[in-house]
Motif scaffolding. Sequence first.
Motif, PDB file in Angstrom:
ATOM      1  N   LEU A  51       6.688  -1.157  11.491  1.00  0.00           N
ATOM      2  CA  LEU A  51       7.802  -2.097  11.654  1.00  0.00           C
ATOM      3  C   LEU A  51       7.746  -3.213  10.617  1.00  0.00           C
ATOM      4  O   LEU A  51       8.773  -3.582  10.031  1.00  0.00           O
ATOM      5  CB  LEU A  51       7.788  -2.705  13.058  1.00  0.00           C
ATOM      6  N   LYS A  52       6.557  -3.744  10.376  1.00  0.00           N
ATOM      7  CA  LYS A  52       6.409  -4.809   9.376  1.00  0.00           C
ATOM      8  C   LYS A  52       6.748  -4.301   7.974  1.00  0.00           C
ATOM      9  O   LYS A  52       7.458  -4.950   7.221  1.00  0.00           O
ATOM     10  CB  LYS A  52       4.990  -5.378   9.397  1.00  0.00           C
ATOM     11  N   MET A  53       6.229  -3.130   7.635  1.00  0.00           N
ATOM     12  CA  MET A  53       6.413  -2.620   6.272  1.00  0.00           C
ATOM     13  C   MET A  53       7.849  -2.165   6.001  1.00  0.00           C
ATOM     14  O   MET A  53       8.345  -2.327   4.889  1.00  0.00           O
ATOM     15  CB  MET A  53       5.416  -1.501   5.988  1.00  0.00           C
ATOM     16  N   ILE A  54       8.506  -1.624   7.009  1.00  0.00           N
ATOM     17  CA  ILE A  54       9.885  -1.163   6.821  1.00  0.00           C
ATOM     18  C   ILE A  54      10.762  -2.312   6.351  1.00  0.00           C
ATOM     19  O   ILE A  54      11.572  -2.164   5.432  1.00  0.00           O
ATOM     20  CB  ILE A  54      10.433  -0.542   8.128  1.00  0.00           C
ATOM     21  N   GLY A  55      10.596  -3.470   6.964  1.00  0.00           N
ATOM     22  CA  GLY A  55      11.373  -4.638   6.553  1.00  0.00           C
ATOM     23  C   GLY A  55      11.091  -5.037   5.113  1.00  0.00           C
ATOM     24  O   GLY A  55      12.006  -5.406   4.370  1.00  0.00           O
ATOM     25  N   ASP A  56       9.834  -4.959   4.712  1.00  0.00           N
ATOM     26  CA  ASP A  56       9.493  -5.317   3.328  1.00  0.00           C
ATOM     27  C   ASP A  56      10.064  -4.308   2.331  1.00  0.00           C
ATOM     28  O   ASP A  56      10.564  -4.701   1.276  1.00  0.00           O
ATOM     29  CB  ASP A  56       7.974  -5.438   3.162  1.00  0.00           C
ATOM     30  N   PHE A  57      10.006  -3.030   2.670  1.00  0.00           N
ATOM     31  CA  PHE A  57      10.595  -2.027   1.774  1.00  0.00           C
ATOM     32  C   PHE A  57      12.103  -2.261   1.620  1.00  0.00           C
ATOM     33  O   PHE A  57      12.647  -2.176   0.520  1.00  0.00           O
ATOM     34  CB  PHE A  57      10.339  -0.603   2.291  1.00  0.00           C
ATOM     35  N   SER A 168       2.934  -7.435  -1.691  1.00  0.00           N
ATOM     36  CA  SER A 168       1.733  -8.039  -1.129  1.00  0.00           C
ATOM     37  C   SER A 168       1.718  -7.903   0.391  1.00  0.00           C
ATOM     38  O   SER A 168       0.669  -7.597   0.987  1.00  0.00           O
ATOM     39  CB  SER A 168       1.672  -9.514  -1.537  1.00  0.00           C
ATOM     40  N   ASN A 169       2.863  -8.112   1.024  1.00  0.00           N
ATOM     41  CA  ASN A 169       2.941  -7.961   2.482  1.00  0.00           C
ATOM     42  C   ASN A 169       2.617  -6.530   2.912  1.00  0.00           C
ATOM     43  O   ASN A 169       1.908  -6.319   3.897  1.00  0.00           O
ATOM     44  CB  ASN A 169       4.341  -8.329   2.988  1.00  0.00           C
ATOM     45  N   ILE A 170       3.146  -5.566   2.181  1.00  0.00           N
ATOM     46  CA  ILE A 170       2.905  -4.153   2.512  1.00  0.00           C
ATOM     47  C   ILE A 170       1.417  -3.826   2.363  1.00  0.00           C
ATOM     48  O   ILE A 170       0.809  -3.224   3.252  1.00  0.00           O
ATOM     49  CB  ILE A 170       3.775  -3.229   1.625  1.00  0.00           C
ATOM     50  N   ALA A 171       0.835  -4.241   1.248  1.00  0.00           N
ATOM     51  CA  ALA A 171      -0.594  -3.987   1.031  1.00  0.00           C
ATOM     52  C   ALA A 171      -1.425  -4.679   2.107  1.00  0.00           C
ATOM     53  O   ALA A 171      -2.394  -4.105   2.616  1.00  0.00           O
ATOM     54  CB  ALA A 171      -1.011  -4.460  -0.360  1.00  0.00           C
ATOM     55  N   GLY A 172      -1.036  -5.903   2.472  1.00  0.00           N
ATOM     56  CA  GLY A 172      -1.745  -6.624   3.524  1.00  0.00           C
ATOM     57  C   GLY A 172      -1.711  -5.878   4.848  1.00  0.00           C
ATOM     58  O   GLY A 172      -2.716  -5.812   5.563  1.00  0.00           O
ATOM     59  N   CYS A 173      -0.560  -5.293   5.179  1.00  0.00           N
ATOM     60  CA  CYS A 173      -0.445  -4.501   6.416  1.00  0.00           C
ATOM     61  C   CYS A 173      -1.360  -3.287   6.380  1.00  0.00           C
ATOM     62  O   CYS A 173      -2.006  -2.957   7.383  1.00  0.00           O
ATOM     63  CB  CYS A 173       1.003  -4.045   6.622  1.00  0.00           C
ATOM     64  N   LEU A 174      -1.408  -2.618   5.251  1.00  0.00           N
ATOM     65  CA  LEU A 174      -2.271  -1.445   5.130  1.00  0.00           C
ATOM     66  C   LEU A 174      -3.738  -1.821   5.313  1.00  0.00           C
ATOM     67  O   LEU A 174      -4.496  -1.132   6.000  1.00  0.00           O
ATOM     68  CB  LEU A 174      -2.064  -0.768   3.770  1.00  0.00           C
ATOM     69  N   ILE A 175      -4.127  -2.922   4.710  1.00  0.00           N
ATOM     70  CA  ILE A 175      -5.516  -3.380   4.805  1.00  0.00           C
ATOM     71  C   ILE A 175      -5.846  -3.779   6.234  1.00  0.00           C
ATOM     72  O   ILE A 175      -6.886  -3.409   6.772  1.00  0.00           O
ATOM     73  CB  ILE A 175      -5.765  -4.544   3.814  1.00  0.00           C
ATOM     74  N   GLU A 176      -4.937  -4.529   6.855  1.00  0.00           N
ATOM     75  CA  GLU A 176      -5.166  -4.949   8.238  1.00  0.00           C
ATOM     76  C   GLU A 176      -5.249  -3.753   9.183  1.00  0.00           C
ATOM     77  O   GLU A 176      -6.076  -3.729  10.080  1.00  0.00           O
ATOM     78  CB  GLU A 176      -4.048  -5.869   8.707  1.00  0.00           C
ATOM     79  N   ALA A 177      -4.349  -2.804   8.998  1.00  0.00           N
ATOM     80  CA  ALA A 177      -4.345  -1.626   9.867  1.00  0.00           C
ATOM     81  C   ALA A 177      -5.660  -0.858   9.733  1.00  0.00           C
ATOM     82  O   ALA A 177      -6.189  -0.346  10.716  1.00  0.00           O
ATOM     83  CB  ALA A 177      -3.157  -0.727   9.547  1.00  0.00           C
ATOM     84  N   ALA A 178      -6.179  -0.802   8.509  1.00  0.00           N
ATOM     85  CA  ALA A 178      -7.453  -0.112   8.295  1.00  0.00           C
ATOM     86  C   ALA A 178      -8.592  -0.841   9.002  1.00  0.00           C
ATOM     87  O   ALA A 178      -9.569  -0.224   9.421  1.00  0.00           O
ATOM     88  CB  ALA A 178      -7.749  -0.003   6.803  1.00  0.00           C
ATOM     89  N   ASN A 179      -8.437  -2.155   9.159  1.00  0.00           N
ATOM     90  CA  ASN A 179      -9.455  -2.963   9.841  1.00  0.00           C
ATOM     91  C   ASN A 179      -9.116  -3.187  11.315  1.00  0.00           C
ATOM     92  O   ASN A 179      -9.744  -4.016  11.969  1.00  0.00           O
ATOM     93  CB  ASN A 179      -9.618  -4.312   9.133  1.00  0.00           C
TER      94      ASN A 179
END
Length: 194
Positions: A51-57, A168-179
């Motif tokens: 949901l977060k990344m869709i908005g950024d895309f 940056s927001n998209i990459a941040g989401c990916l990193i957070e999800a991995a953690n």
Amino acid sequence: LLQNYDKELAEEVRYLENRSDHYEDILSAYLVKLSRYQASEHDSLESTKLLKMIGDFERISDHSVNLLESAEEIKGKALELTEDAKKEINILCNAVSEILDLTYKAYIENDLEAAYLVEPLEQVIDGLKEKMRTHHILRLQHGECSIVAGFVLSDLLNNLERTSDHCSNIAGCLIEAANNEMTVHEALRDIRSD
């Protein structure tokens, strides 16, 4: 498009932006409906991430249309940018192209190594934008650039920089999800401090 305006490419950009809006609506509605059902913690985290990344895309596609409109204004009004401004915009466009490629790779391949490279590049782009804005103001003060061309240049700089923010927001989401955490701003702050 900024250097050599192409009508077919312009139509494709608008078409793809409309498709992006359409897909954002459909996917967001689906994910919200899905979240109403009992889901595992992993599924819930994945849904939140998407949901977060869709908005950024989708916002990236909006900025592409804004950049297109600036290119059309340059062409339509026969505005001339200085050679220095053209060189600076080219440098910024190349940096934004690189951050888009990294973000795409990070998302498609779930490549955390690529995701970790996004934020430092976003910081470089922020710095470039500020330097270019300063150079632009100096050119205006020296009468080397018209006010109208200056407004368009300012729009270009803002849209390019905002595109990198969404990457940056998209990459941040990916990193957070991995953690297994979904606090984008904390993750980005940690990356910046590293």
